[in-house]
Scaffold this motif. Structure first.
Motif, PDB file in Angstrom:
ATOM      1  N   ASN A 193      33.236 -70.064  90.635  1.00 38.83           N
ATOM      2  CA  ASN A 193      32.793 -68.685  90.471  1.00 38.83           C
ATOM      3  C   ASN A 193      33.260 -67.901  91.699  1.00 38.83           C
ATOM      4  O   ASN A 193      32.745 -68.077  92.796  1.00 38.83           O
ATOM      5  CB  ASN A 193      31.263 -68.651  90.342  1.00 38.83           C
ATOM      6  N   TYR A 194      34.226 -67.019  91.501  1.00 40.55           N
ATOM      7  CA  TYR A 194      34.802 -66.297  92.640  1.00 40.55           C
ATOM      8  C   TYR A 194      33.814 -65.310  93.262  1.00 40.55           C
ATOM      9  O   TYR A 194      34.013 -64.861  94.401  1.00 40.55           O
ATOM     10  CB  TYR A 194      36.094 -65.585  92.229  1.00 40.55           C
ATOM     11  N   LYS A 195      32.734 -64.994  92.546  1.00 39.77           N
ATOM     12  CA  LYS A 195      31.757 -64.043  93.075  1.00 39.77           C
ATOM     13  C   LYS A 195      30.753 -64.686  94.030  1.00 39.77           C
ATOM     14  O   LYS A 195      30.081 -63.986  94.798  1.00 39.77           O
ATOM     15  CB  LYS A 195      31.003 -63.367  91.926  1.00 39.77           C
ATOM     16  N   THR A 196      30.635 -66.007  93.992  1.00 39.64           N
ATOM     17  CA  THR A 196      29.612 -66.673  94.814  1.00 39.64           C
ATOM     18  C   THR A 196      30.196 -67.525  95.947  1.00 39.64           C
ATOM     19  O   THR A 196      29.448 -68.004  96.787  1.00 39.64           O
ATOM     20  CB  THR A 196      28.710 -67.565  93.938  1.00 39.64           C
ATOM     21  N   ILE A 197      31.509 -67.712  95.966  1.00 38.70           N
ATOM     22  CA  ILE A 197      32.106 -68.520  97.038  1.00 38.70           C
ATOM     23  C   ILE A 197      32.172 -67.705  98.333  1.00 38.70           C
ATOM     24  O   ILE A 197      32.195 -66.472  98.307  1.00 38.70           O
ATOM     25  CB  ILE A 197      33.528 -69.006  96.656  1.00 38.70           C
ATOM     26  N   LYS A 198      32.192 -68.412  99.458  1.00 36.92           N
ATOM     27  CA  LYS A 198      32.285 -67.728 100.753  1.00 36.92           C
ATOM     28  C   LYS A 198      33.722 -67.330 101.064  1.00 36.92           C
ATOM     29  O   LYS A 198      33.974 -66.294 101.668  1.00 36.92           O
ATOM     30  CB  LYS A 198      31.739 -68.638 101.862  1.00 36.92           C
TER      31      LYS A 198
END
Length: 329
Positions: A193-198
């Motif tokens: 999920n690209y929205k939750t990765i750092k």
């Protein structure tokens, strides 16, 4: 006399599209002439390209561009029989008249158990985009690693599955945990999920420490700028969309790609599936076969009601859909 409803572009989009940018009109259709046929839309497609093409190809007051699966309700053309289903590029309208030249009949082998709406998605333009993008632009080979973004969308979900059929490792990213779970379900080797990765850079390295042979880009912008640095030498990048840029009021600025392009001797190519229109039948036949065999799975996000076309379009641009977004009239 048939009265058609049609959605027109009332005002060119400024930033993100709004429902007030559209207007619903009624159009009286004339009686058929010899060689013509009357069609009734059954399913209509909403796609990211409509946002980009509207500014380039449309003027205010034009009927919104788009594709539908339509049923022939009256025919004065011997090549088309009443009751047959076709794919047409006739815009956002409930009924229309055609001379038949730009219509594609659904294959005779289409199973009754399969939704005809798939002719707008997995077995239509998005599926053909995946098919020709992988085979002709990426020229994927067994054993390679393929990266695809917007992977749970209409194109990306097919890209991943065709790459698996082709013997590749597949890494995909999407914008929700539910979408990531779906990618794992349909066979992606790695998904995040690209929205939750750092860090996107770290997520890409973790998913494939050796890098990527092929990158199928639907997103553009910052994602592409980061991903290009993790391509293997002689990697191939197929660009079929740039949804991260379509709604920008001001153009984004760099970073720039020339250094990794040169050092890694990469090949990047933009494409539109209509380049292979002479091979459309080949692509549709292959995709339909894989769907029937269960090798390519599909998911549709169906909105009920022609009156909800603008909402379905805006929702698709916001990423609300899993798989192909369609409207059922």
């Amino acid at each position: 006399m048939v009265t058609a409803e049609a959605w027109v572009l009332k005002k060119h989009f400024e930033g993100f599209p709004k429902t007030s940018d559209f207007d619903l009109k009624k159009i009286e259709l004339p009686n058929l002439k010899d060689g013509e046929l009357l069609l009734e839309s059954v399913f209509l497609s909403v796609d990211p390209y409509m946002r980009a093409y509207s500014r380039r190809d449309m003027k205010e007051g034009d009927i919104m561009i788009g594709t539908q699966v339509a049923r022939i309700v009256e025919s004065k053309n011997p090549a088309f029989t009443v009751g047959a289903f076709v794919v047409a590029d006739s815009g956002w309208r409930t009924h229309f008249i055609s001379d038949g030249k730009d219509l594609h009949l659904l294959p005779a082998s289409w199973p009754e158990s399969l939704p005809r709406s798939l002719a707008l998605g997995t077995v239509g333009m998005p599926g053909l985009t995946a098919y020709f993008g992988l085979l002709e632009v990426c020229k994927m080979k067994p054993g390679e690693t393929v990266l695809v973004n917007a992977a749970a969308g209409a194109v990306g979900s097919v890209v991943g599955q065709l790459a698996k059929i082709g013997g590749c490792k597949v890494v995909g990213c999407a914008g929700s945990d539910d979408k990531v779970a779906y990618l794992k379900k349909i066979g992606f080797d790695e998904a995040f999920n690209y929205k939750t990765i750092k860090s996107l850079d770290e997520a890409l390295r973790k998913a494939s420490p050796d890098g990527y042979d092929c990158f199928f880009d639907n997103v553009g912008g910052e994602f592409a700028s980061i991903a290009i640095n993790q391509m293997k030498k002689y990697g191939r990048i197929a660009i079929c969309g740039a949804i991260s840029l379509y709604n920008d009021s001001m153009p984004q600025k760099g970073p720039y790609m020339q250094i990794p392009m040169v050092f890694k001797e990469l090949r990047m190519e933009g494409f539109i599936e209509s380049r292979w229109s002479n091979r459309r039948e080949e692509g549709v036949k292959a995709l339909l076969k894989w769907v029937v065999e269960g090798k390519v799975k599909y998911h549709e996000h169906v909105t009920e009601g022609f009156e909800n076309m603008p909402m379905a379009f805006i929702g698709m641009l916001k990423g609300e859909n899993l798989g192909k977004a369609v409207v059922k009239v």
